[in-house]
Design an enzyme around this catalytic site. Structure first.
Site, PDB file in Angstrom:
ATOM      1  N   LYS A  48      20.294  19.081  29.223  1.00  0.00           N
ATOM      2  CA  LYS A  48      20.751  19.039  31.006  1.00  0.00           C
ATOM      3  C   LYS A  48      20.970  17.414  31.176  1.00  0.00           C
ATOM      4  CE  LYS A  48      18.213  19.430  34.193  1.00  0.00           C
ATOM      5  NZ  LYS A  48      17.949  19.159  35.452  1.00  0.00           N
ATOM      6  N   ASN A  49      19.357  16.282  31.294  1.00  0.00           N
ATOM      7  CA  ASN A  49      19.563  15.257  31.663  1.00  0.00           C
ATOM      8  C   ASN A  49      19.885  14.329  31.080  1.00  0.00           C
ATOM      9  OD1 ASN A  49      18.174  16.402  33.673  1.00  0.00           O
ATOM     10  ND2 ASN A  49      15.926  16.306  33.024  1.00  0.00           N
TER      11      ASN A  49
ATOM     12  N   CYS B 184      13.865  16.138  48.031  1.00  0.00           N
ATOM     13  CA  CYS B 184      13.892  17.961  47.226  1.00  0.00           C
ATOM     14  C   CYS B 184      12.666  18.066  47.070  1.00  0.00           C
ATOM     15  CB  CYS B 184      15.059  17.161  46.282  1.00  0.00           C
ATOM     16  SG  CYS B 184      13.057  16.865  45.044  1.00  0.00           S
TER      17      CYS B 184
ATOM     18  N   ARG C  88      11.408  11.356  46.471  1.00  0.00           N
ATOM     19  CA  ARG C  88      12.808  10.263  45.267  1.00  0.00           C
ATOM     20  C   ARG C  88      13.193   9.254  46.031  1.00  0.00           C
ATOM     21  NH1 ARG C  88      14.784  15.612  41.545  1.00  0.00           N
ATOM     22  NH2 ARG C  88      14.686  13.367  40.773  1.00  0.00           N
TER      23      ARG C  88
ATOM     24  N   ASP D 197       8.464  17.074  34.137  1.00  0.00           N
ATOM     25  CA  ASP D 197       9.363  18.581  33.539  1.00  0.00           C
ATOM     26  C   ASP D 197       8.197  19.581  32.546  1.00  0.00           C
ATOM     27  OD1 ASP D 197      10.928  16.574  35.566  1.00  0.00           O
ATOM     28  OD2 ASP D 197      12.079  16.180  33.395  1.00  0.00           O
TER      29      ASP D 197
ATOM     30  N   ARG E 291      19.490  26.606  37.197  1.00  0.00           N
ATOM     31  CA  ARG E 291      19.925  25.219  36.767  1.00  0.00           C
ATOM     32  C   ARG E 291      19.992  24.495  35.575  1.00  0.00           C
ATOM     33  NH1 ARG E 291      18.531  21.898  42.233  1.00  0.00           N
ATOM     34  NH2 ARG E 291      19.735  20.812  40.872  1.00  0.00           N
TER      35      ARG E 291
HETATM   36  C1  EPZ Z   1      14.948  11.810  36.034  1.00  0.00           C
HETATM   37  O1  EPZ Z   1      14.529  12.155  37.712  1.00  0.00           O
HETATM   38  C2  EPZ Z   1      15.399  13.495  36.137  1.00  0.00           C
HETATM   39  N1  EPZ Z   1      16.354  13.609  36.097  1.00  0.00           N
HETATM   40  C3  EPZ Z   1      13.537  14.517  36.480  1.00  0.00           C
HETATM   41  O2  EPZ Z   1      14.217  15.428  35.925  1.00  0.00           O
HETATM   42  C4  EPZ Z   1      12.382  13.866  35.617  1.00  0.00           C
HETATM   43  O3  EPZ Z   1      11.379  14.705  36.447  1.00  0.00           O
HETATM   44  C5  EPZ Z   1      12.286  12.445  35.855  1.00  0.00           C
HETATM   45  O4  EPZ Z   1      13.417  11.615  35.861  1.00  0.00           O
HETATM   46  C6  EPZ Z   1      11.108  11.600  35.545  1.00  0.00           C
HETATM   47  O5  EPZ Z   1      11.142  11.908  33.841  1.00  0.00           O
HETATM   48  C7  EPZ Z   1      17.697  13.394  35.840  1.00  0.00           C
HETATM   49  O6  EPZ Z   1      16.861  12.777  34.665  1.00  0.00           O
HETATM   50  C8  EPZ Z   1      18.562  13.887  36.302  1.00  0.00           C
HETATM   51  P1  EPZ Z   1      13.162   8.370  37.908  1.00  0.00           P
HETATM   52  P2  EPZ Z   1      15.084  10.693  38.141  1.00  0.00           P
HETATM   53  O7  EPZ Z   1      14.186   7.753  39.030  1.00  0.00           O
HETATM   54  O8  EPZ Z   1      15.468   9.757  37.726  1.00  0.00           O
HETATM   55  C9  EPZ Z   1      10.439   6.623  41.597  1.00  0.00           C
HETATM   56  C10 EPZ Z   1      14.006  18.647  36.532  1.00  0.00           C
HETATM   57  O9  EPZ Z   1      13.584  19.232  36.327  1.00  0.00           O
HETATM   58  N2  EPZ Z   1      11.520   6.009  42.200  1.00  0.00           N
HETATM   59  O10 EPZ Z   1      12.283   8.340  36.723  1.00  0.00           O
HETATM   60  O11 EPZ Z   1      15.807  10.830  39.888  1.00  0.00           O
HETATM   61  C11 EPZ Z   1      10.559   8.113  41.916  1.00  0.00           C
HETATM   62  O12 EPZ Z   1      10.439   8.364  43.457  1.00  0.00           O
HETATM   63  C12 EPZ Z   1      14.503  16.820  37.513  1.00  0.00           C
HETATM   64  O13 EPZ Z   1      14.738  18.212  35.260  1.00  0.00           O
HETATM   65  C13 EPZ Z   1      11.360   5.143  43.674  1.00  0.00           C
HETATM   66  O14 EPZ Z   1      10.495   4.756  43.881  1.00  0.00           O
HETATM   67  O15 EPZ Z   1      13.660  10.016  38.354  1.00  0.00           O
HETATM   68  C14 EPZ Z   1       9.617   9.035  40.884  1.00  0.00           C
HETATM   69  O16 EPZ Z   1       8.132   8.670  41.574  1.00  0.00           O
HETATM   70  C15 EPZ Z   1      13.370  17.137  38.488  1.00  0.00           C
HETATM   71  N3  EPZ Z   1      12.577   4.376  43.921  1.00  0.00           N
HETATM   72  C16 EPZ Z   1       9.203   7.848  39.191  1.00  0.00           C
HETATM   73  O17 EPZ Z   1       9.948   6.375  40.647  1.00  0.00           O
HETATM   74  C17 EPZ Z   1      14.041   4.578  43.118  1.00  0.00           C
HETATM   75  O18 EPZ Z   1      14.909   3.851  43.169  1.00  0.00           O
HETATM   76  C18 EPZ Z   1       9.908   8.270  38.237  1.00  0.00           C
HETATM   77  O19 EPZ Z   1      11.289   9.282  39.044  1.00  0.00           O
HETATM   78  C19 EPZ Z   1      14.036   5.559  42.049  1.00  0.00           C
HETATM   79  C20 EPZ Z   1      12.867   6.220  41.576  1.00  0.00           C
END
Ligand code: EPZ
Length: 432
Positions: free
Chosen positions: A22-23, A117, A122, A307, A399
């Protein structure tokens, strides 16, 4: 509202085939509109989040033809709007990938600003930092984030935190920037590599995806391609953990075993027997009296995936002794613990650590899924529990998991997706 109804206590046995990731697919779909040529994508999972993304793309003028359930043809020749509505962002945060894709191709884009969320605040500051470094002006007002650039120019970008979303979003915009971009401290997740491979198949020049330094040499334009999405390692891991929790014996097909190494390592520690094949993994817990305690910390890939954290906790809730699960990525990903407690789990959450005292068995209860992976974890607990469980808000699970209940049924589970209380009662009468 749909709910899963489960009569637990049966070991899962047999074979299950995993769908596309999915991702990875969400990023690839967004990237597909970076060309005006036709793009064919297959091995797409038929899940809600993917359908929302396709809807968002249609809304801005992309022509989307479903060839079959898992294949789609996208024609981005006539993109008519550079603005993605809140309606889509509200449903899936990943709609923000359209920002990087549109900014790259049209030098301008606008999406509704995503809020927090269920699993945490996030922020998207790193996405913005990257776009700015490439020369875009960013304005955030009236709930919208607008990006605009006369020209995008390659840059050296250090991500202060490893972020999948920021890495992919910046990657997309930089693909069509002038000159060379270097992303340091990039995310290494398999879906980052898949998105880069997809862009390269459209004519991009990206090297180093899968390491923490990605180098992109901008190209003038991208062309059409045909591409198959990688298998979903989180769906695979979920079935592996369901096998463990139910003391079953399940072979998970259509996987890349290397992507599952962290999951496999933890299952070995809990005492499961694991056999790896070229594109399958078998988890056998049928000879195990009780699972063994262990400790887990979520980390960016190749660490243990956040995840998979709720599913792991559901398994460790049944392990002898005290286990700990530390969540280091999202600050609010233990919401489901109270629901799991309703099924008999003994878990105490201290800050970002869940301290789990294993119980011999769970007992069926009515619970509600607070988010996608937590919903899957509650289903795992229900499958392992004595008696009947009802998991409300099945929507969350849908989802990200295609025909979750059918795949579980094929492994012998008594599990159904009920669309009414009446249907749920009918199922309960039948299995009781
Ligand atoms: C991706 O989300 C996935 N979603 C998430 O999967 C997954 O949990 C996550 O990566 C971590 O592996 C998709 O790929 C669509 P991140 P993403 O940016 O990209 C912080 C599922 O269940 N951060 O890697 O949004 C953030 O708060 C979902 O399928 C910042 O601080 O995650 C977190 O602590 C849920 N500033 C960390 O980085 C930013 O600008 C990692 O988040 C961006 C992120």
């Amino acid at each position: 509202m749909d709910q899963f109804v489960i009569k637990g206590g049966k070991p899962l046995e047999g074979h299950v085939t995993i769908g596309g990731a999915k991702n990875a697919a969400l990023a690839i779909l967004a990237a597909s509109i970076m060309t005006g040529d036709v793009v064919l994508i297959d091995n797409l999972p038929d899940v809600r989040d993917i359908n929302v993304m396709l809807g968002a793309m249609e809304e801005i003028g992309a022509k989307v033809d479903r060839i079959d359930r898992h294949t789609v043809r996208i024609d981005g020749a006539n993109i008519s709007s550079l603005s993605v509505d809140y309606e889509f962002i509200k449903k899936i945060r990943a709609s923000y990938y359209l920002l990087g894709a549109l900014l790259g191709r049209f030098r301008q884009a606008e999406v509704a600003l995503p809020g927090g969320c269920a699993i945490g605040a996030r922020p998207i500051d790193l996405h913005i930092k990257g776009f700015k470094a490439l020369g875009a002006d960013i304005d955030i007002s009236y709930g919208l984030i607008s990006a605009k650039a006369k020209e995008l120019t390659g840059s050296h970008i250090y991500l202060d935190k490893v972020s999948v979303g920021a890495t992919i979003n910046i990657l997309m915009a930089a693909t069509l920037a002038k000159g060379k971009t270097i992303i340091e401290n990039a995310a290494k997740e398999p879906h980052v590599v898949d998105a880069a491979n997809f862009l390269n198949s459209m004519g991009a020049n990206i090297r180093g995806a899968g390491t923490d330094v990605i180098r992109i040499v901008g190209v003038d334009s991208l062309h059409g391609t045909e591409y198959s999405v990688i298998p979903d390692q989180i769906e695979a891991g979920t079935f592996m953990f369901a096998a463990a929790a139910t003391h079953g014996n399940v072979t998970v097909h259509n996987v890349i075993p290397r992507h599952l190494e962290a999951t496999t390592a933890k299952l070995l520690e809990t005492g499961c027997e694991i056999t790896e094949y070229d594109d399958a993994v078998r988890v056998n817990a049928s000879n195990l009296e009780q699972l063994i305690r262990t400790q887990v910390t979520t980390l960016p890939y190749p660490g243990f995936p956040t995840d998979m954290q709720p599913q792991m906790t559901a398994v460790l809730g049944l392990a002898l002794g005290t286990s700990t699960v530390t969540e280091s990525i999202f600050e609010n990903r233990f919401k489901y613990v109270d629901e799991l407690a309703r099924m008999g789990a003994r878990i105490q959450v201290e800050s970002n650590i869940a301290i789990i005292t294993g119980v011999e068995r769970y007992t069926g209860a009515r619970v509600a899924a607070p988010d996608l992976r937590a919903g899957a974890a509650l289903c795992i607990a229900g499958l392992a529990a004595d008696g009947i469980s009802v998991i409300d808000d099945a929507y969350y699970v849908q989802r990200g998991y295609e025909h979750f209940e059918q795949k579980m049924q094929d492994l012998g589970a008594d599990m159904e997706l009920a669309d009414s209380e009446h249907a749920a009662r009918k199922f309960i009468l039948r299995v009781s």
